[in-house]
Design a protein around this motif. Structure first.
Motif, mmCIF file in Angstrom:
data_model
loop_
_atom_site.group_PDB
_atom_site.id
_atom_site.type_symbol
_atom_site.label_atom_id
_atom_site.label_comp_id
_atom_site.label_asym_id
_atom_site.label_seq_id
_atom_site.Cartn_x
_atom_site.Cartn_y
_atom_site.Cartn_z
ATOM 1 N N LEU A 265 36.654 0.383 -29.698
ATOM 2 C CA LEU A 265 36.430 -1.047 -29.468
ATOM 3 C C LEU A 265 35.444 -1.248 -28.321
ATOM 4 C CD1 LEU A 265 37.200 -3.906 -30.314
ATOM 5 C CD2 LEU A 265 39.168 -3.769 -28.782
ATOM 6 N N ASP A 266 35.583 -0.465 -27.257
ATOM 7 C CA ASP A 266 34.623 -0.543 -26.154
ATOM 8 C C ASP A 266 33.214 -0.193 -26.632
ATOM 9 O OD1 ASP A 266 36.454 -1.338 -24.264
ATOM 10 O OD2 ASP A 266 36.900 0.686 -23.574
ATOM 11 N N ARG A 267 33.104 0.847 -27.457
ATOM 12 C CA ARG A 267 31.783 1.219 -27.977
ATOM 13 C C ARG A 267 31.215 0.116 -28.859
ATOM 14 N NH1 ARG A 267 34.082 6.435 -28.865
ATOM 15 N NH2 ARG A 267 34.330 5.906 -31.066
ATOM 16 N N ALA A 268 32.074 -0.505 -29.678
ATOM 17 C CA ALA A 268 31.615 -1.601 -30.543
ATOM 18 C C ALA A 268 31.011 -2.733 -29.709
ATOM 19 C CB ALA A 268 32.771 -2.123 -31.396
ATOM 20 N N VAL A 269 31.692 -3.107 -28.627
ATOM 21 C CA VAL A 269 31.177 -4.166 -27.747
ATOM 22 C C VAL A 269 29.803 -3.791 -27.218
ATOM 23 C CG1 VAL A 269 31.501 -5.297 -25.515
ATOM 24 C CG2 VAL A 269 33.434 -5.097 -27.089
ATOM 25 N N LEU A 270 29.646 -2.558 -26.763
ATOM 26 C CA LEU A 270 28.355 -2.124 -26.219
ATOM 27 C C LEU A 270 27.255 -2.166 -27.271
ATOM 28 C CD1 LEU A 270 29.510 0.893 -24.004
ATOM 29 C CD2 LEU A 270 28.706 -1.353 -23.224
ATOM 30 N N PHE A 271 27.551 -1.743 -28.483
ATOM 31 C CA PHE A 271 26.532 -1.759 -29.544
ATOM 32 C C PHE A 271 26.160 -3.190 -29.929
ATOM 33 C CE2 PHE A 271 27.816 2.724 -30.623
ATOM 34 C CZ PHE A 271 26.565 3.280 -30.403
ATOM 35 N N PHE A 272 27.151 -4.077 -30.054
ATOM 36 C CA PHE A 272 26.830 -5.461 -30.413
ATOM 37 C C PHE A 272 26.046 -6.144 -29.288
ATOM 38 C CE2 PHE A 272 30.844 -5.239 -33.155
ATOM 39 C CZ PHE A 272 30.124 -4.956 -34.303
ATOM 40 N N GLU A 273 26.402 -5.853 -28.038
ATOM 41 C CA GLU A 273 25.640 -6.411 -26.918
ATOM 42 C C GLU A 273 24.189 -5.927 -26.973
ATOM 43 O OE1 GLU A 273 29.055 -7.097 -23.478
ATOM 44 O OE2 GLU A 273 28.002 -5.178 -23.577
ATOM 45 N N ARG A 274 24.010 -4.666 -27.339
ATOM 46 C CA ARG A 274 22.651 -4.137 -27.472
ATOM 47 C C ARG A 274 21.910 -4.855 -28.603
ATOM 48 N NH1 ARG A 274 22.298 2.132 -28.563
ATOM 49 N NH2 ARG A 274 23.398 2.105 -26.548
ATOM 50 N N ALA A 275 22.600 -5.102 -29.710
ATOM 51 C CA ALA A 275 21.952 -5.758 -30.855
ATOM 52 C C ALA A 275 21.445 -7.152 -30.493
ATOM 53 C CB ALA A 275 22.922 -5.831 -32.030
ATOM 54 N N VAL A 276 22.274 -7.943 -29.795
ATOM 55 C CA VAL A 276 21.842 -9.305 -29.476
ATOM 56 C C VAL A 276 20.811 -9.313 -28.354
ATOM 57 C CG1 VAL A 276 23.998 -10.329 -30.291
ATOM 58 C CG2 VAL A 276 23.766 -9.739 -27.879
ATOM 59 N N ALA A 277 20.816 -8.276 -27.503
ATOM 60 C CA ALA A 277 19.771 -8.181 -26.481
ATOM 61 C C ALA A 277 18.420 -7.878 -27.130
ATOM 62 C CB ALA A 277 20.135 -7.111 -25.460
ATOM 63 N N LEU A 278 18.447 -7.036 -28.164
ATOM 64 C CA LEU A 278 17.209 -6.669 -28.861
ATOM 65 C C LEU A 278 16.697 -7.798 -29.754
ATOM 66 C CD1 LEU A 278 18.213 -3.024 -29.790
ATOM 67 C CD2 LEU A 278 16.322 -3.659 -28.276
ATOM 68 N N ASP A 279 17.622 -8.573 -30.318
ATOM 69 C CA ASP A 279 17.233 -9.714 -31.153
ATOM 70 C C ASP A 279 18.187 -10.874 -30.876
ATOM 71 O OD1 ASP A 279 16.496 -11.586 -32.991
ATOM 72 O OD2 ASP A 279 16.742 -10.321 -34.764
ATOM 73 N N PRO A 280 17.840 -11.756 -29.933
ATOM 74 C CA PRO A 280 18.739 -12.858 -29.561
ATOM 75 C C PRO A 280 19.026 -13.836 -30.698
ATOM 76 C CG PRO A 280 17.042 -12.523 -27.894
ATOM 77 C CD PRO A 280 16.639 -11.714 -29.091
ATOM 78 N N ARG A 281 18.274 -13.766 -31.805
ATOM 79 C CA ARG A 281 18.487 -14.668 -32.932
ATOM 80 C C ARG A 281 19.250 -14.004 -34.082
ATOM 81 N NH1 ARG A 281 16.357 -19.323 -32.786
ATOM 82 N NH2 ARG A 281 16.349 -19.563 -35.045
ATOM 83 N N TYR A 282 19.885 -12.905 -33.809
ATOM 84 C CA TYR A 282 20.626 -12.139 -34.814
ATOM 85 C C TYR A 282 22.043 -12.715 -34.893
ATOM 86 C CZ TYR A 282 21.859 -7.730 -37.287
ATOM 87 O OH TYR A 282 22.250 -6.774 -38.199
ATOM 88 N N ALA A 283 22.260 -13.664 -35.800
ATOM 89 C CA ALA A 283 23.514 -14.431 -35.836
ATOM 90 C C ALA A 283 24.733 -13.557 -36.100
ATOM 91 C CB ALA A 283 23.422 -15.532 -36.889
ATOM 92 N N ARG A 284 24.626 -12.636 -37.049
ATOM 93 C CA ARG A 284 25.817 -11.829 -37.370
ATOM 94 C C ARG A 284 26.167 -10.869 -36.241
ATOM 95 N NH1 ARG A 284 26.893 -8.614 -41.664
ATOM 96 N NH2 ARG A 284 24.722 -8.075 -42.082
ATOM 97 N N ALA A 285 25.187 -10.457 -35.463
ATOM 98 C CA ALA A 285 25.503 -9.629 -34.305
ATOM 99 C C ALA A 285 26.253 -10.437 -33.250
ATOM 100 C CB ALA A 285 24.230 -9.033 -33.721
ATOM 101 N N HIS A 286 25.845 -11.703 -33.024
ATOM 102 C CA HIS A 286 26.600 -12.574 -32.111
ATOM 103 C C HIS A 286 28.026 -12.781 -32.625
ATOM 104 C CE1 HIS A 286 23.506 -13.814 -29.244
ATOM 105 N NE2 HIS A 286 22.642 -13.922 -30.245
ATOM 106 N N LEU A 287 28.161 -12.966 -33.935
ATOM 107 C CA LEU A 287 29.482 -13.143 -34.531
ATOM 108 C C LEU A 287 30.371 -11.931 -34.266
ATOM 109 C CD1 LEU A 287 31.667 -14.198 -36.518
ATOM 110 C CD2 LEU A 287 30.258 -13.271 -38.372
ATOM 111 N N GLN A 288 29.878 -10.744 -34.564
ATOM 112 C CA GLN A 288 30.713 -9.548 -34.410
ATOM 113 C C GLN A 288 30.949 -9.211 -32.942
ATOM 114 O OE1 GLN A 288 32.433 -8.359 -36.679
ATOM 115 N NE2 GLN A 288 31.460 -9.238 -38.483
ATOM 116 N N LEU A 289 30.016 -9.536 -32.065
ATOM 117 C CA LEU A 289 30.258 -9.372 -30.637
ATOM 118 C C LEU A 289 31.421 -10.263 -30.209
ATOM 119 C CD1 LEU A 289 29.574 -8.323 -27.824
ATOM 120 C CD2 LEU A 289 27.812 -10.115 -27.661
ATOM 121 N N GLY A 290 31.421 -11.505 -30.686
ATOM 122 C CA GLY A 290 32.533 -12.390 -30.381
ATOM 123 C C GLY A 290 33.850 -11.863 -30.914
ATOM 124 N N SER A 291 33.836 -11.318 -32.135
ATOM 125 C CA SER A 291 35.064 -10.765 -32.728
ATOM 126 C C SER A 291 35.582 -9.593 -31.909
ATOM 127 C CB SER A 291 34.797 -10.330 -34.169
ATOM 128 O OG SER A 291 34.467 -11.432 -34.974
#
Length: 580
Positions: A265-291
Motif C-alpha cells: 500500500l505504501d508503494r502504491a501511494v508512491l507510484f500514484f504520487e509519481r504518476a500525478v506529478a508526471l502528468d497533473p491532468r491524469y484523472a485516473r491516477a488522481h482517483l487511485q491515489l485518493g483510493s
C-alpha cells in the motif's frame, strides 16, 4: 381480493401484497387459502378465517414460508409487509438459509471482462504493462454504447479464486472467469516489448460458444466492430495519459494496491504520487491515489489522510466529471470523516452515472449503517450490492452485522456464512482490502441467541484465520473479537478465561492509543469490556468518547447491545443515550 377491498375501503400497495400471498399459497399448497362455494363464502373466509397451514409439512422450510405467508395474508394491512422490498428480503433470506448453492448470474447480453495482458518477454520489469493495458482498455470500453464492463477488482478476485492472480489467461481460464463473473465476452492477450516498441496481441473469448477471435493494434475500435456495437462518440478525455512514465507509474501502483499489505500500500501511494506529478491532468491516477490514501487512512485511523484522499478525488472529478467511481470513492471518504449527508449526495451522483455499480450501493449502505444508524436501509443497499456482485464479501459481512443489530438472525446467519466462504477465498469486492471477521460475526449472532459454546468455537476459527493472513485491520479486529470471547466465557461462568480475553482486548487498545490510532468502533468495544467487568466509570467514559466521534451509531448500538445491560439503570448511561 383483500379484506379492505371487500369492505370497500381505500386501497394501497399492501393490497397487492395480499393478492400475491394468495397466489403463493396456491402454488405451495395446491389449493386456495380462502375456499368457498360462492362469492359470499369466499368473502366471508377472507374477512374472518385464517388460511389452512401448508400441507407439505415434512419440508424443513415450511415453517419459515408459513410465517411469510401469514404476514402477507394478515387481515389488518398494518400487520402485513409494508413494501415488496421488505417481502423480497425475507424470501431471499429463506433461500440462502436453505443451503442451496447460490445462483450464478447468467451472462449479460453485452458484458465484457478485460484480463491482465501476459508478458511474453523474459523481462519481468515490464509486467506493469499488462496491468496498464487492461486498465486502459477497461476505461475506454466503458465509453462504448451498449456494452457493460466488469470492474477490474472483480476480475482480480475471480482469478485469485479460480487459479491465482499470476495465472496465464488461456482460453479455458478465460471461459471460467467469464462464467464466474456473468460476462458474455472475455478480452485477454499478450504483449512484447522490444526497446521502445510494444507489440500487443488481443483476443476475445465468447463465453457461451468458447469461440475466439484475434484483435490487433487498434484494439478498442476493432473490438467494437467485432461485437457489432456502436462506438459512438468516444473521446479519450482526461482520464488517461499520454505521458509514458506516468502510465508506467500508474500501472505499478495498481499492481501494488492489489497485493493488500502495508508495504504494498505504501508503494502504491508512491507510484500514484509519481504518476500525478508526471502528468497533473491524469484523472485516473488522481482517483487511485485518493483510493490508496483512503484505504491507508482507514487502516491507520488518520483523518488527515482522508482529507488528502478527498483532495485527490475532487481533482479527478474536476478533470473527468463523469468518472462515477471518483464520486463513489469521495462519498466513502466523507463517511469516514463523519460527513454523511455530503457522502450520500456524492454516492447518489455515482449511482446516477452507473446504477449497476455494486460498490456504490455498498458505499451507500455504509453511510446508512455507520453514519445514520438506519439498519434496514443499509440492509437493502447491501443486498442490492450482493445481487450485483455475488462475490462482494465485505458487503456480506456488513449485511450480517446490520442484521445482528436488528436481531434478524435468519438473514444475519445467511449473510455471515456467505461472508465466511468469501473470506476463505479472499473475495472482498474492493481493491486493497481483504475481508476478515466473518466467523466472528457468526459467533456474535450465536451469542445473541444465548448459544455461547458454539459462539466460542466460531471465535476460535476467526483467531486461526487471523494467524494465516497479514491483514492491516487484524490488530483492530482482535480487540472486538476478544471482547466477544470474554463475554461468551462470562456467560458460561468461566471467570478466569473471560478476564484473560478482556485483558487482551484492553492491552491491544492501549497499544493502539500509544501509536495514535483512536476510533469510535474500537472504543465502543472496550467500553463494553469495562461494563462486563463491572467498571462503570471506565465504561461510561469510553462510551462518551465513542459517541463524541460517531454519535448516532454509538448511541443506537448502546441502546440494544447486551454488554451494557449492567448500566441500564445508571443515570449517567441514560444521559449518554439521551444526547442522541
Amino acid at each position: 381480493m383483500s379484506p379492505e377491498q371487500a369492505l370497500g375501503r381505500e386501497l394501497d400497495a399492501r393490497t397487492d401484497i395480499f393478492s400475491l400471498g394468495v397466489v403463493f399459497h396456491e402454488l405451495l399448497a395446491g389449493e386456495l387459502p380462502f375456499p368457498g362455494a360462492n362469492a359470499i363464502e369466499v368473502i366471508d373466509a377472507i374477512l374472518h378465517r385464517d388460511p389452512p397451514p401448508l400441507a407439505r409439512s415434512g419440508e424443513s422450510l415450511v415453517p419459515e414460508l408459513q410465517r411469510v405467508l401469514k404476514k402477507m395474508l394478515a387481515k389488518d394491512r398494518a400487520e402485513r409487509y409494508q413494501t415488496m422490498r421488505e417481502l423480497g428480503r425475507d424470501l431471499d433470506a429463506i433461500e440462502r438459509r436453505s443451503g442451496r448453492a447460490p445462483v450464478v448470474p447468467a451472462p449479460a447480453t453485452n458484458a465484457v471482462a478485460v484480463m491482465t495482458f501476459t508478458n511474453i518477454t523474459r523481462d519481468r520489469g515490464t509486467d506493469w504493462l499488462g496491468t496498464g493495458i487492461a486498465e486502459t482498455l477497461t476505461a475506454d470500453l466503458k465509453r462504448v454504447e451498449g456494452l457493460a464492463v466488469v470492474a477490474r477488482e472483480r476480475i482480480w478476485e475471480a482469478l485469485r479464486k479460480l487459479a491465482g492472480p499470476a495465472a496465464a489467461p488461456d482460453e479455458a481460464l478465460a471461459t471460467r472467469v467469464g462464467r464466474e463473473l456473468g460476462a458474455r465476452w472475455v478480452l485477454s492477450g499478450a504483449f512484447q516489448r522490444l526497446g521502445d516498441v510494444v507489440r500487443v496481441t488481443a483476443r476475445v473469448t465468447d463465453v457461451e460458444t468458447a469461440e475466439i477471435f484475434a484483435l490487433q493494434d487498434r484494439i478498442v475500435a476493432e473490438l467494437s466492430e467485432g461485437l457489432r456495437l456502436d462506438l459512438g462518440r468516444v473521446a479519450r478525455g482526461t482520464q488517461e495519459t499520454h505521458v509514458v512514465d506516468a502510465y508506467e507509474a500508474f500501472a505499478r501502483g495498481m499492481l501494488n494496491l492489489r497485493l493488500e499489505s502495508y508495504e504494498s500500500l505504501d508503494r502504491a501511494v508512491l507510484f500514484f504520487e509519481r504518476a500525478v506529478a508526471l502528468d497533473p491532468r491524469y484523472a485516473r491516477a488522481h482517483l487511485q491515489l485518493g483510493s490508496a490514501y483512503d484505504v491507508k487512512a482507514a487502516y491507520l485511523v488518520l483523518p488527515e489522510l482522508h482529507e488528502r484522499a478527498l483532495a485527490s478525488f475532487r481533482r479527478a472529478i474536476d478533470l473527468a466529471p463523469d468518472l462515477a467511481v471518483a464520486w463513489k470513492e469521495m462519498g466513502s471518504a466523507l463517511i469516514s470523516l463523519g460527513r454523511e449527508d455530503e457522502a450520500i449526495e456524492a454516492i447518489g451522483r455515482a449511482l446516477a452515472l452507473d446504477p449497476a455499480d455494486a460498490s456504490a450501493h455498498s458505499a451507500l449502505a455504509r453511510a446508512y449503517f455507520v453514519g445514520k444508524a438506519r439498519w434496514a436501509d443499509a440492509i437493502a443497499e447491501y443486498e442490492t450490492a450482493l445481487r450485483l456482485n455475488p462475490q462482494a464479501g465485505w458487503a456480506a459481512l456488513q449485511l450480517a452485522h446490520c442484521a445482528a443489530l436488528m436481531r434478524d438472525f435468519v438473514r444475519g446467519e445467511a449473510a455471515a456464512r456467505r461472508a465466511a466462504a468469501l473470506q476463505e477465498e479472499m473475495q472482498s469486492g474492493k481493491d486493497g482490502v481483504v475481508i476478515v471477521g466473518a466467523y466472528m460475526r457468526l459467533g456474535h449472532l450465536a451469542a445473541l441467541q444465548d448459544r455461547p459454546e458454539p459462539a466460542l468455537e466460531l471465535f476460535a476459527r476467526e483467531l486461526a484465520f487471523f494467524d494465516r493472513v497479514d491483514h492491516a485491520l487484524r490488530d483492530r479486529s482482535r480487540i472486538e473479537l476478544h471482547q466477544r470471547i470474554g463475554a461468551a466465557h462470562l456467560r458460561l461462568g468461566h471467570a478466569a478465561e473471560a478476564q484473560a480475553a478482556f485483558d487482551v482486548a484492553v492491552s491491544g487498545f492501549d497499544e493502539r492509543l500509544r501509536l495514535g490510532a483512536d476510533d469510535p468502533f474500537t472504543r465502543f468495544y472496550v467500553a463494553g469490556v469495562h461494563a462486563l467487568r463491572g467498571e462503570p466509570e471506565q465504561a461510561l467514559a469510553g462510551l462518551a468518547k465513542a459517541a463524541k466521534m460517531r454519535r448516532r451509531f454509538t448511541i443506537e448500538r448502546a441502546r440494544i447491545e447486551p454488554e451494557f445491560d449492567s448500566l441500564r439503570d445508571d443515570r449517567r448511561f441514560q444521559d449518554v443515550l439521551a444526547s442522541a
